[in-house]
Design an enzyme around this catalytic site. Structure first.
Site, short mmCIF file in Angstrom:
data_model
loop_
_atom_site.label_atom_id
_atom_site.label_comp_id
_atom_site.label_asym_id
_atom_site.label_seq_id
_atom_site.Cartn_x
_atom_site.Cartn_y
_atom_site.Cartn_z
N THR A 1 0.83 -1.21 0.00
CA THR A 1 0.00 0.00 0.00
C THR A 1 0.86 1.25 0.00
O THR A 1 0.59 2.22 -0.73
CB THR A 1 -0.94 0.01 1.22
OG1 THR A 1 -1.78 -1.16 1.16
CG2 THR A 1 -1.82 1.25 1.22
N LYS B 1 -9.07 0.15 -4.71
CA LYS B 1 -8.84 -1.01 -3.85
C LYS B 1 -10.10 -1.86 -3.94
O LYS B 1 -11.11 -1.56 -3.29
CB LYS B 1 -8.59 -0.55 -2.41
CG LYS B 1 -8.38 -1.68 -1.41
CD LYS B 1 -6.98 -2.25 -1.49
CE LYS B 1 -6.77 -3.35 -0.45
NZ LYS B 1 -5.41 -3.91 -0.49
N GLY C 1 -4.29 -4.96 -5.16
CA GLY C 1 -4.92 -6.20 -4.76
C GLY C 1 -4.89 -6.39 -3.25
O GLY C 1 -4.49 -5.50 -2.49
N ALA C 2 -5.31 -7.56 -2.81
CA ALA C 2 -5.28 -7.93 -1.39
C ALA C 2 -4.23 -9.01 -1.21
O ALA C 2 -4.39 -10.13 -1.69
CB ALA C 2 -6.65 -8.42 -0.94
#
Length: 241
Positions: A19, A42, A119-120
């Site tokens: 991030t 996001k 992304g996560a």
């Protein structure tokens, strides 16, 4: 060469600073490269609520200080449990609609501008019972920016992520090694050399560890560091080696 319409930013692992790199790149593109209309998205975040200072959506907005996007517009799905999105959604009694998320992404990309899509976690994180973050990256058809640790173990993690992306035929824009400490730069340069040699992917930047702070002076310093140490022109497709 025309610049890319955006990047899908993934990590080799959790807590690699994805991030922080994402908003640093967005700020550097805007304030140092003079690119107008950089936008942030996001798709899914977990373990937080919108508005919390540790939420990725909050950090993306306040860390980049670009454009006029509100935090609620930056993030699409927020889930309270700090778990993979599939399990976090299930525990909340929800079902993530993968196809709706893809269509939302394509709609956003069609609006124009340059999109930084975060992304996560890594590519292998489950979004739904049938889909991984890898699938979302592929279906959005954006080049991949891989954020990796700078230190020991990063070569293995980076090469595995590269191989996984290539298996899915996802274009890889490059890699940024993030978070080296004082005295480690020589070792990190060796890591970058090995990743390029075995992965055939450019390492476009090596960033030092800078503990995140909330003031504007720190944000400006971080954006300047990214602009100085990352090949932004190559990252967004304005040049190639």
């Amino acid at each position: 060469m025309n610049s890319r319409r955006g990047l899908f930013i993934t990590g080799t692992d959790t807590d690699v600073g994805k991030t922080q790199v994402a908003y640093g790149v967005a700020a550097a593109l805007t304030h140092h490269l003079g690119i107008d209309d950089v936008r942030l998205w996001k798709p899914v975040q977990t373990g937080v609520s919108v508005g919390e200072e540790n939420a990725d959506s909050y950090r993306l907005r306040h860390g980049s200080r670009i454009g006029n996007q509100q935090e609620e517009d930056i993030v699409s799905v927020t889930l309270p449990d700090p778990l993979a999105p599939w399990i976090a959604a299930r525990r909340s009694g929800l079902a993530l609609d993968y196809h709706h998320l893809v269509e939302e992404g394509k709609t956003r990309l069609a609006q124009g501008g340059m999109w930084m899509v975060e992304g996560a976690g890594g590519l292998g994180v489950p979004l739904t019972k049938q889909h991984l973050i890898l699938d979302l990256a592929k279906d959005l058809a954006l080049p991949l920016l891989i954020v990796a640790r700078a230190g020991l173990g990063t070569v293995n993690h980076a090469l595995q992520t590269i191989a996984y992306a290539r298996q899915a035929e996802i274009e890889i824009a490059g890699i940024i090694l993030n978070g080296y400490q004082d005295g480690e730069e020589a070792n990190v340069k060796d890591n970058a050399m090995m990743i390029e040699a075995f992965g055939d992917v450019p390492v476009l930047g090596i960033l030092p560890w800078m503990a995140e702070e909330a003031d504007d002076a720190w944000r400006m310093a971080w954006a300047a560091t990214v602009a100085e140490r990352v090949n932004l022109h190559q990252l967004i497709g304005l040049e190639r080696n």
